[in-house]
Design an enzyme around this catalytic site. Sequence first.
Site, PDB file in Angstrom:
ATOM      1  N   LYS A 130      26.606  19.681  -0.180  1.00 29.31           N
ATOM      2  CA  LYS A 130      26.491  17.361   0.256  1.00 29.31           C
ATOM      3  C   LYS A 130      26.392  17.052  -0.852  1.00 29.31           C
ATOM      4  O   LYS A 130      26.991  15.849  -0.993  1.00 29.31           O
ATOM      5  CB  LYS A 130      25.097  17.602   1.277  1.00 29.31           C
ATOM      6  N   ALA A 184      32.378  17.161   6.084  1.00 25.93           N
ATOM      7  CA  ALA A 184      32.216  15.984   4.301  1.00 25.93           C
ATOM      8  C   ALA A 184      32.214  14.685   5.009  1.00 25.93           C
ATOM      9  O   ALA A 184      32.040  13.720   3.697  1.00 25.93           O
ATOM     10  CB  ALA A 184      32.202  16.911   3.343  1.00 25.93           C
ATOM     11  N   ALA A 185      32.553  14.195   5.797  1.00 29.91           N
ATOM     12  CA  ALA A 185      32.847  13.182   5.911  1.00 29.91           C
ATOM     13  C   ALA A 185      31.529  12.218   5.885  1.00 29.91           C
ATOM     14  O   ALA A 185      31.191  11.241   5.023  1.00 29.91           O
ATOM     15  CB  ALA A 185      33.124  13.059   7.482  1.00 29.91           C
ATOM     16  N   ASP A 241      29.153  12.192   3.900  1.00 29.47           N
ATOM     17  CA  ASP A 241      28.892  12.963   2.766  1.00 29.47           C
ATOM     18  C   ASP A 241      29.750  11.471   2.224  1.00 29.47           C
ATOM     19  O   ASP A 241      29.763  10.970   1.081  1.00 29.47           O
ATOM     20  CB  ASP A 241      29.606  14.026   1.741  1.00 29.47           C
ATOM     21  N   ARG A 276      41.876  14.704   6.493  1.00 30.12           N
ATOM     22  CA  ARG A 276      42.390  15.240   5.460  1.00 30.12           C
ATOM     23  C   ARG A 276      41.409  16.660   6.035  1.00 30.12           C
ATOM     24  O   ARG A 276      40.030  16.828   6.166  1.00 30.12           O
ATOM     25  CB  ARG A 276      41.860  15.212   4.379  1.00 30.12           C
TER      26      ARG A 276
END
Length: 317
Positions: free
Chosen positions: A48, A259-260, A262, A295
């Site tokens: 993160k 990780a969206a 993040d 992605r």
Amino acid sequence: MPNNENPAAPRIVVVGSINMDLVARMVQLPRPGETVSGDSFQTIPGGKGANQAVAARRLGANVFMVGRLGEDSFGTILREHLIADGIETSHVFSTPSCSSGVALIGVESSGANCITVIPGANGQLTVQDVEASLGLITHAKAIIVQLESPTPAIAAAIQFAQQNGVLTVLDPAPAPPGRLPQELMRVDVLSPNQTEAEALTGIVVHDWETAAQAASDLQQHGAKDVVLKLGSLGAFVATRDGHTVRVNAIPTNIVDTTAAGDAFTAALTVALCEGRSLPEAAKFGCLAGTLACTRFGAQPAMPTRDELEKWSNSRLV
Ligand code: RIB
């Protein structure tokens, strides 16, 4: 100071985790006790803290990372990736006889994921490491912290930043069940997602009303500005002076949600450093988080400023 520092851009210090993500793709995540066949396997830089550092850097900030890596091949690769992105790593300390952090990630075809983190060297970050980074923190515009590193180190980073008038942003992930200690709650901006908001408040967040209840609950327990990351709903902003704003999400095709959050936290912080209001910064965060969802992977999915601007303009026409 990195050679490529842009004097016109804000300095952001990220104190937190750096992981190698071991990612398996499958049609559907397994239930407990179930074995499923996967479609592919990849090792992808993540963590993160590192994801947020990469995102903030790609969005234009000068970024300094504070953390720990193991003295192993993952550690070497992860450091090289941070440097390649233009992140200053002199305060990413090596930890002898310790593995680097890893995350075991399953991603199903809906884009939903399941993550198990083994902290490794991230778990060795100390208050002394943060003290050694005081010079970086005091010259920053903002720090971003998460909870994949030991609480005393994170609390020390927040304390040093606040003593020096540096904006503090906490992504309370992964959220421990129950209340956060006050030294973590009292950051300038607390930004949990739905699951984390539920762990911290006991309120199941599934719509705008329950989001408002959770934000209010967090503020009653010491939080200042709260920005709830609500996935496909958007974001809910509750300012310390009592205003609330709903930021609607942009519908898109989801590939991978890893990780969206993040990307959101980094973009939110960059925008605040650039002087935007909290609701405007949350909108920027939503854009970055949504583009990241289109992605695959963690750090590879973090958008550049240019990509984000082109993509958001294309959504408006
Ligand atoms: O937020 C996504 C990240 O969580 C992954 O990159 C993984 O490393 C875990 O830290």
